[in-house]
Motif scaffolding. Sequence first.
Motif, PDB file in Angstrom:
ATOM      1  N   ASP A  12       2.746   7.295   6.328  1.00 53.18           N
ATOM      2  CA  ASP A  12       1.490   6.546   6.256  1.00 53.18           C
ATOM      3  C   ASP A  12       1.646   5.291   5.388  1.00 53.18           C
ATOM      4  OD1 ASP A  12       0.263   8.412   7.880  1.00 53.18           O
ATOM      5  OD2 ASP A  12      -0.701   9.479   6.230  1.00 53.18           O
ATOM      6  N   LEU A  13       2.368   5.398   4.291  1.00 54.41           N
ATOM      7  CA  LEU A  13       2.513   4.259   3.385  1.00 54.41           C
ATOM      8  C   LEU A  13       3.341   3.117   3.970  1.00 54.41           C
ATOM      9  CD1 LEU A  13       3.042   5.931  -0.102  1.00 54.41           C
ATOM     10  CD2 LEU A  13       1.052   4.642   0.686  1.00 54.41           C
ATOM     11  N   VAL A  14       4.390   3.427   4.710  1.00 52.90           N
ATOM     12  CA  VAL A  14       5.229   2.339   5.231  1.00 52.90           C
ATOM     13  C   VAL A  14       4.489   1.480   6.246  1.00 52.90           C
ATOM     14  CG1 VAL A  14       7.404   3.535   4.765  1.00 52.90           C
ATOM     15  CG2 VAL A  14       6.354   3.729   7.036  1.00 52.90           C
ATOM     16  N   LYS A  15       3.396   1.978   6.763  1.00 54.19           N
ATOM     17  CA  LYS A  15       2.637   1.220   7.768  1.00 54.19           C
ATOM     18  C   LYS A  15       1.958  -0.024   7.189  1.00 54.19           C
ATOM     19  CE  LYS A  15       1.938   5.255  10.628  1.00 54.19           C
ATOM     20  NZ  LYS A  15       0.986   6.271  11.072  1.00 54.19           N
TER      21      LYS A  15
ATOM     22  N   GLY B 271       9.385  -4.493  10.464  1.00 56.84           N
ATOM     23  CA  GLY B 271       9.850  -5.026   9.186  1.00 56.84           C
ATOM     24  C   GLY B 271      10.953  -4.186   8.562  1.00 56.84           C
ATOM     25  N   ARG B 272      11.414  -4.611   7.411  1.00 59.50           N
ATOM     26  CA  ARG B 272      12.488  -3.938   6.686  1.00 59.50           C
ATOM     27  C   ARG B 272      11.924  -3.381   5.383  1.00 59.50           C
ATOM     28  NH1 ARG B 272      16.094  -7.969   6.019  1.00 59.50           N
ATOM     29  NH2 ARG B 272      16.825  -7.564   8.119  1.00 59.50           N
TER      30      ARG B 272
ATOM     31  N   GLY C 279       9.700   3.213  13.073  1.00 60.54           N
ATOM     32  CA  GLY C 279      10.214   2.039  13.778  1.00 60.54           C
ATOM     33  C   GLY C 279      10.606   0.861  12.907  1.00 60.54           C
ATOM     34  N   TYR C 280      10.794   1.080  11.625  1.00 60.56           N
ATOM     35  CA  TYR C 280      11.193   0.013  10.711  1.00 60.56           C
ATOM     36  C   TYR C 280      12.685   0.089  10.429  1.00 60.56           C
ATOM     37  CZ  TYR C 280       6.213  -0.302   9.648  1.00 60.56           C
ATOM     38  OH  TYR C 280       4.851  -0.448   9.741  1.00 60.56           O
ATOM     39  N   GLU C 281      13.249  -1.016   9.970  1.00 58.90           N
ATOM     40  CA  GLU C 281      14.581  -0.997   9.372  1.00 58.90           C
ATOM     41  C   GLU C 281      14.396  -0.467   7.960  1.00 58.90           C
ATOM     42  OE1 GLU C 281      16.901  -4.583   9.478  1.00 58.90           O
ATOM     43  OE2 GLU C 281      15.864  -5.251  11.290  1.00 58.90           O
TER      44      GLU C 281
ATOM     45  N   ASN D 219      -3.668 -13.099   8.149  1.00 60.31           N
ATOM     46  CA  ASN D 219      -3.785 -12.617   9.531  1.00 60.31           C
ATOM     47  C   ASN D 219      -2.678 -11.621   9.908  1.00 60.31           C
ATOM     48  OD1 ASN D 219      -1.698 -14.426   9.477  1.00 60.31           O
ATOM     49  ND2 ASN D 219      -2.298 -15.537  11.320  1.00 60.31           N
ATOM     50  N   ARG D 220      -2.196 -10.843   8.949  1.00 55.55           N
ATOM     51  CA  ARG D 220      -1.164  -9.833   9.231  1.00 55.55           C
ATOM     52  C   ARG D 220      -1.683  -8.814  10.236  1.00 55.55           C
ATOM     53  NH1 ARG D 220       1.647  -6.834   5.365  1.00 55.55           N
ATOM     54  NH2 ARG D 220      -0.257  -5.701   5.074  1.00 55.55           N
ATOM     55  N   PRO D 221      -0.782  -8.281  11.083  1.00 53.63           N
ATOM     56  CA  PRO D 221      -1.218  -7.315  12.099  1.00 53.63           C
ATOM     57  C   PRO D 221      -1.310  -5.880  11.583  1.00 53.63           C
ATOM     58  CG  PRO D 221       1.094  -7.806  12.402  1.00 53.63           C
ATOM     59  CD  PRO D 221       0.603  -8.695  11.269  1.00 53.63           C
ATOM     60  N   VAL D 222      -1.591  -5.708  10.291  1.00 55.03           N
ATOM     61  CA  VAL D 222      -1.760  -4.366   9.719  1.00 55.03           C
ATOM     62  C   VAL D 222      -3.026  -4.342   8.878  1.00 55.03           C
ATOM     63  CG1 VAL D 222       0.704  -3.814   9.687  1.00 55.03           C
ATOM     64  CG2 VAL D 222      -0.334  -4.890   7.710  1.00 55.03           C
ATOM     65  N   GLY D 223      -3.634  -3.192   8.801  1.00 54.73           N
ATOM     66  CA  GLY D 223      -4.839  -3.049   7.993  1.00 54.73           C
ATOM     67  C   GLY D 223      -4.510  -2.716   6.553  1.00 54.73           C
ATOM     68  N   CYS D 224      -5.543  -2.475   5.780  1.00 53.87           N
ATOM     69  CA  CYS D 224      -5.389  -2.068   4.390  1.00 53.87           C
ATOM     70  C   CYS D 224      -5.203  -0.558   4.330  1.00 53.87           C
ATOM     71  CB  CYS D 224      -6.627  -2.458   3.584  1.00 53.87           C
ATOM     72  SG  CYS D 224      -6.827  -4.231   3.422  1.00 53.87           S
TER      73      CYS D 224
END
Length: 110
Positions: A46-49, A55-56, A75-77, A15-20
Amino acid sequence: SEYVVWGSNGPMPVNRPVGCLPGVFRYANPQNRTHVTEKPLQLMRDLVKICVPGGRILDPFCGAGTTVLAAKLEGYEAVGIEVTDAYYKLGSDRVRFALEAHTEAEETAR
């Protein structure tokens, strides 16, 4: 072609809040490369999403700092590791200058 490998610390929750991500990305190579294997910034953004928001991200082969820059802009660490002193300096400067310019642009837009 190039390949990107990513991993996680433990199992990935269903149930992660990110798609494939799509299986193939097509981007032109950067014209003014700082590093011989530098990736396009938009590709890395695009890949870090694939990571959970906030996340880090770890890039153990940081080179020109593209992944670290992309992560920070999204917006990531981010943590980058580079063994070559010259690339460490180039990548660090690139990320710092780009983030300063990004912050100034945001402040000007307000």
